[in-house]
Write a protein that holds these residues in place. Structure first.
Motif, PDB file in Angstrom:
ATOM      1  N   UNK A  29       0.819  -1.212   0.000  1.00  0.00           N
ATOM      2  CA  UNK A  29       0.000   0.000   0.000  1.00  0.00           C
ATOM      3  C   UNK A  29       0.852   1.261   0.000  1.00  0.00           C
ATOM      4  N   UNK A  30       1.889   1.285   0.830  1.00  0.00           N
ATOM      5  CA  UNK A  30       2.728   2.474   0.906  1.00  0.00           C
ATOM      6  C   UNK A  30       3.387   2.751  -0.439  1.00  0.00           C
ATOM      7  N   UNK A  31       3.926   1.707  -1.055  1.00  0.00           N
ATOM      8  CA  UNK A  31       4.570   1.871  -2.350  1.00  0.00           C
ATOM      9  C   UNK A  31       3.595   2.386  -3.393  1.00  0.00           C
ATOM     10  N   UNK A  32       2.404   1.802  -3.442  1.00  0.00           N
ATOM     11  CA  UNK A  32       1.481   2.140  -4.521  1.00  0.00           C
ATOM     12  C   UNK A  32       1.014   3.590  -4.447  1.00  0.00           C
ATOM     13  N   UNK A  33       0.675   4.061  -3.270  1.00  0.00           N
ATOM     14  CA  UNK A  33       0.153   5.422  -3.187  1.00  0.00           C
ATOM     15  C   UNK A  33       1.249   6.481  -3.195  1.00  0.00           C
ATOM     16  N   UNK A  34       2.480   6.071  -2.956  1.00  0.00           N
ATOM     17  CA  UNK A  34       3.601   6.971  -3.233  1.00  0.00           C
ATOM     18  C   UNK A  34       3.812   7.071  -4.748  1.00  0.00           C
ATOM     19  N   UNK A  35       3.677   5.919  -5.434  1.00  0.00           N
ATOM     20  CA  UNK A  35       3.942   5.871  -6.868  1.00  0.00           C
ATOM     21  C   UNK A  35       2.799   6.411  -7.723  1.00  0.00           C
ATOM     22  N   UNK A  36       1.646   6.654  -7.143  1.00  0.00           N
ATOM     23  CA  UNK A  36       0.523   7.159  -7.932  1.00  0.00           C
ATOM     24  C   UNK A  36       0.096   8.549  -7.469  1.00  0.00           C
ATOM     25  N   UNK A  37      -0.384   8.661  -6.250  1.00  0.00           N
ATOM     26  CA  UNK A  37      -0.942   9.931  -5.779  1.00  0.00           C
ATOM     27  C   UNK A  37       0.134  10.940  -5.422  1.00  0.00           C
TER      28      UNK A  37
ATOM     29  N   UNK B 218      10.493   1.325 -12.381  1.00  0.00           N
ATOM     30  CA  UNK B 218      11.007   0.471 -11.296  1.00  0.00           C
ATOM     31  C   UNK B 218       9.959   0.318 -10.203  1.00  0.00           C
ATOM     32  N   UNK B 219       9.367   1.443  -9.804  1.00  0.00           N
ATOM     33  CA  UNK B 219       8.359   1.394  -8.749  1.00  0.00           C
ATOM     34  C   UNK B 219       7.141   0.583  -9.144  1.00  0.00           C
ATOM     35  N   UNK B 220       6.679   0.715 -10.390  1.00  0.00           N
ATOM     36  CA  UNK B 220       5.497   0.001 -10.832  1.00  0.00           C
ATOM     37  C   UNK B 220       5.764  -1.493 -11.025  1.00  0.00           C
ATOM     38  N   UNK B 221       6.937  -1.855 -11.470  1.00  0.00           N
ATOM     39  CA  UNK B 221       7.285  -3.278 -11.565  1.00  0.00           C
ATOM     40  C   UNK B 221       7.282  -3.916 -10.180  1.00  0.00           C
ATOM     41  N   UNK B 222       7.910  -3.253  -9.226  1.00  0.00           N
ATOM     42  CA  UNK B 222       7.911  -3.764  -7.846  1.00  0.00           C
ATOM     43  C   UNK B 222       6.491  -3.829  -7.295  1.00  0.00           C
ATOM     44  N   UNK B 223       5.666  -2.848  -7.666  1.00  0.00           N
ATOM     45  CA  UNK B 223       4.280  -2.846  -7.212  1.00  0.00           C
ATOM     46  C   UNK B 223       3.523  -4.051  -7.758  1.00  0.00           C
ATOM     47  N   UNK B 224       3.694  -4.336  -9.031  1.00  0.00           N
ATOM     48  CA  UNK B 224       3.033  -5.492  -9.621  1.00  0.00           C
ATOM     49  C   UNK B 224       3.486  -6.798  -8.996  1.00  0.00           C
ATOM     50  N   UNK B 225       4.765  -6.903  -8.693  1.00  0.00           N
ATOM     51  CA  UNK B 225       5.301  -8.129  -8.109  1.00  0.00           C
ATOM     52  C   UNK B 225       4.803  -8.356  -6.685  1.00  0.00           C
ATOM     53  N   UNK B 226       4.667  -7.289  -5.913  1.00  0.00           N
ATOM     54  CA  UNK B 226       4.208  -7.460  -4.531  1.00  0.00           C
ATOM     55  C   UNK B 226       2.689  -7.534  -4.429  1.00  0.00           C
TER      56      UNK B 226
ATOM     57  N   UNK C  90      -7.366  -2.593   6.786  1.00  0.00           N
ATOM     58  CA  UNK C  90      -6.646  -1.952   7.884  1.00  0.00           C
ATOM     59  C   UNK C  90      -5.267  -1.527   7.414  1.00  0.00           C
ATOM     60  N   UNK C  91      -4.657  -2.362   6.591  1.00  0.00           N
ATOM     61  CA  UNK C  91      -3.370  -1.991   5.998  1.00  0.00           C
ATOM     62  C   UNK C  91      -3.506  -0.734   5.150  1.00  0.00           C
ATOM     63  N   UNK C  92      -4.700  -0.538   4.572  1.00  0.00           N
ATOM     64  CA  UNK C  92      -4.900   0.662   3.750  1.00  0.00           C
ATOM     65  C   UNK C  92      -4.821   1.935   4.579  1.00  0.00           C
ATOM     66  N   UNK C  93      -5.239   1.865   5.844  1.00  0.00           N
ATOM     67  CA  UNK C  93      -5.123   3.036   6.722  1.00  0.00           C
ATOM     68  C   UNK C  93      -3.659   3.294   7.057  1.00  0.00           C
ATOM     69  N   UNK C  94      -2.961   2.229   7.440  1.00  0.00           N
ATOM     70  CA  UNK C  94      -1.577   2.367   7.887  1.00  0.00           C
ATOM     71  C   UNK C  94      -0.623   2.667   6.737  1.00  0.00           C
ATOM     72  N   UNK C  95      -0.922   2.128   5.544  1.00  0.00           N
ATOM     73  CA  UNK C  95       0.019   2.257   4.443  1.00  0.00           C
ATOM     74  C   UNK C  95      -0.386   3.204   3.352  1.00  0.00           C
ATOM     75  N   UNK C  96      -1.703   3.407   3.145  1.00  0.00           N
ATOM     76  CA  UNK C  96      -2.140   4.205   1.992  1.00  0.00           C
ATOM     77  C   UNK C  96      -2.771   5.526   2.382  1.00  0.00           C
TER      78      UNK C  96
END
Length: 459
Positions: free
Chosen positions: A273-281, A371-379, A406-412
């Motif tokens: 979650x942390x990676x994805x919303x850093x890489x998008x928003x 790089x960020x999106x590839x890692x996002x897809x893999x995880x 719940x992870x969405x609150x803590x990570x996204x």
């Protein structure tokens, strides 16, 4: 002596147990199209939270303050998502996956459509951001129930040894939804000649054009409903009903019997979650923000130019998801995710170098995004297999949904806000350190997690 769960044995279980086998292609389409619609709805808000809402739904003042206020409403949906997982999880574990999936889709779709009809701050004052926050909360409720249902639809109908591959289909909804949402915004801004660096409040885009993606969600929802109403119940849930394994209160049962899995599942999802919303928003606001030479901390790309780079990177996101599904089935969920999470930590250390505004060009930014999106897809790919596999059938919808959301609150929910504050106060390198810390926590959770590759979904 342990107390037996409070089960409910329904008399008419025979009909449920004899659920018809649904063609695999229909399951793939239903699980993918539903999450694509849900993520489309979610991403058009994320895009508008950076480029539209600070101008139209919040009082004029400091640009950074307006952006942070808009991102705060963006994060509100993540507060609603665990509640959505509880509400829809209750019905998903009590009455079945199919009906609950329809309800979550409608909740999300109606809220998104209504956002497209909302008056702005300049028209009705403070009521406008209040209504926007309410609709965002409803979006969160819908998505809170959507993901678990789609994941269970895929995993509970999968062939033996192919669960991670089957479960990657709903995960593809994320890049598909992202591509549709941002691609549509790109077309509209280009067609209406909207300049994000110097927005015209009276121009066509901010007057009415931004509403189009929200209103068009109604068409997509109708398509999704058509597909999902043709589904049958999953065989795993049908067998659970036939065996009298349903419980009266799935929420109480999951905290009583599976609290450890809830904690592990939540932190396993944290880095994703942390990676994805850093890489998008966040990266959208950073990439299009003012440069240090103009009093900002951003890179200074034009909005449309940056969207093109993001859309290119999303193809790599989508391509990595099936690879991760194959890896998780071949080598196991745990070792696959441990290696990927380690790579995310290394990626976090590269932020200061790759995002340095000095000499920044499209090439270096695209490398960072890919790089960020590839890692996002893999995880992200194996998660719709991993989380459901942690829980027994009679609380699987509730348990996997609570962990995921719940992870969405803590990570996204807090990621764009924290990243914006860190970049402004201490430099962009600290955003990478923030990602590294989140990934380190996930790494520990994976070390504690048992391997679920060969776990039975029955019982």
């Amino acid at each position: 002596m342990s107390q037996a769960p409070d089960v409910v044995i329904d008399p008419p279980v025979k009909a449920v147990a004899e659920a018809k086998e649904v063609p695999r292609s229909r399951i793939v389409v239903a699980s993918t199209i539903g999450t694509s619609i849900e993520f489309y709805d979610f991403y058009i808000y994320a895009t508008a939270a950076v480029s539209v809402f600070p101008h139209l739904f919040f009082p004029k003042g400091n640009d950074t303050t307006a952006l942070l206020a808009s991102l705060a409403t963006f994060g509100l949906a993540f507060v609603a998502r665990p509640l959505g997982s509880i509400v829809f999880g209750h019905f998903g574990d009590r009455i079945g996956r199919k009906a609950t999936l329809v309800g979550s889709l409608l909740t999300m779709g109606v809220a998104t459509f209504l956002i497209g009809l909302l008056p702005t701050y300049h028209q009705i004052g403070i009521v406008a951001p209040a209504l926007l926050a309410l609709m965002r909360f409803c979006q969160g409720l819908g998505l809170g129930g959507e993901w678990s249902g789609a994941a269970l639809l895929a995993t509970e109908t999968a062939k033996k040894g192919k669960r991670a591959w089957a479960a990657m289909w709903p995960q593809l909804g994320a890049p598909i939804g992202f591509f549709l949402a941002n691609g549509l915004f790109l077309i509209i801004t280009l067609f209406m000649d909207h300049d994000t660096s110097n927005p015209d409040l009276d121009g066509a885009f901010l007057s009415w054009g931004w509403r189009i993606p929200f209103l068009l969600s109604a068409v997509m929802v109708m398509i999704g409903l058509y597909v999902r109403l043709k589904l049958e119940e999953t065989p795993v849930f049908a067998r659970a009903v036939a065996n009298g394994e349903k419980v009266k209160t799935p929420l109480a049962e999951v905290f009583k019997t599976s609290w450890r899995q809830l904690i592990i599942g939540t932190f396993v999802m944290l880095a994703t979650y942390t990676l994805f919303y850093i890489m998008t928003t966040w990266v959208l606001s950073h990439g299009t923000g003012k440069t240090p030479a103009h009093g900002g901390t951003g890179v200074g790309f034009q909005y449309t130019d940056f969207l093109v780079l993001q859309l290119v990177a999303v193809f790599f996101f989508a391509g990595a998801i099936p690879i991760s599904g194959w890896l998780a089935d071949r080598y196991g969920r745990r070792i696959t995710l441990l290696v990927i999470t380690g790579l995310i930590m290394v990626f976090g250390l590269s932020f200061g170098l790759l995002l340095d505004p000095v000499g920044m060009g499209e090439g270096r930014m695209l490398v960072f995004l890919v790089i960020g999106m590839v890692l996002m897809g893999l995880t992200f790919g194996p998660m719709s297999a991993v989380l459901p596999e942690l829980f027994p059938t009679n609380v699987r919808y509730t348990g996997s949904g609570i962990a995921y959301n719940t992870a969405s609150i803590l990570g996204a929910a807090v990621a764009p806000f924290i990243a914006t504050w860190l970049a402004t106060s201490y430099g962009v390198g600290w955003v990478g350190i923030y990602l590294l810390i989140a990934a380190a926590i996930t790494f520990v959770a994976l070390l504690v997690m048992r391997e679920t590759k060969d776990a039975s979904l029955d019982g």
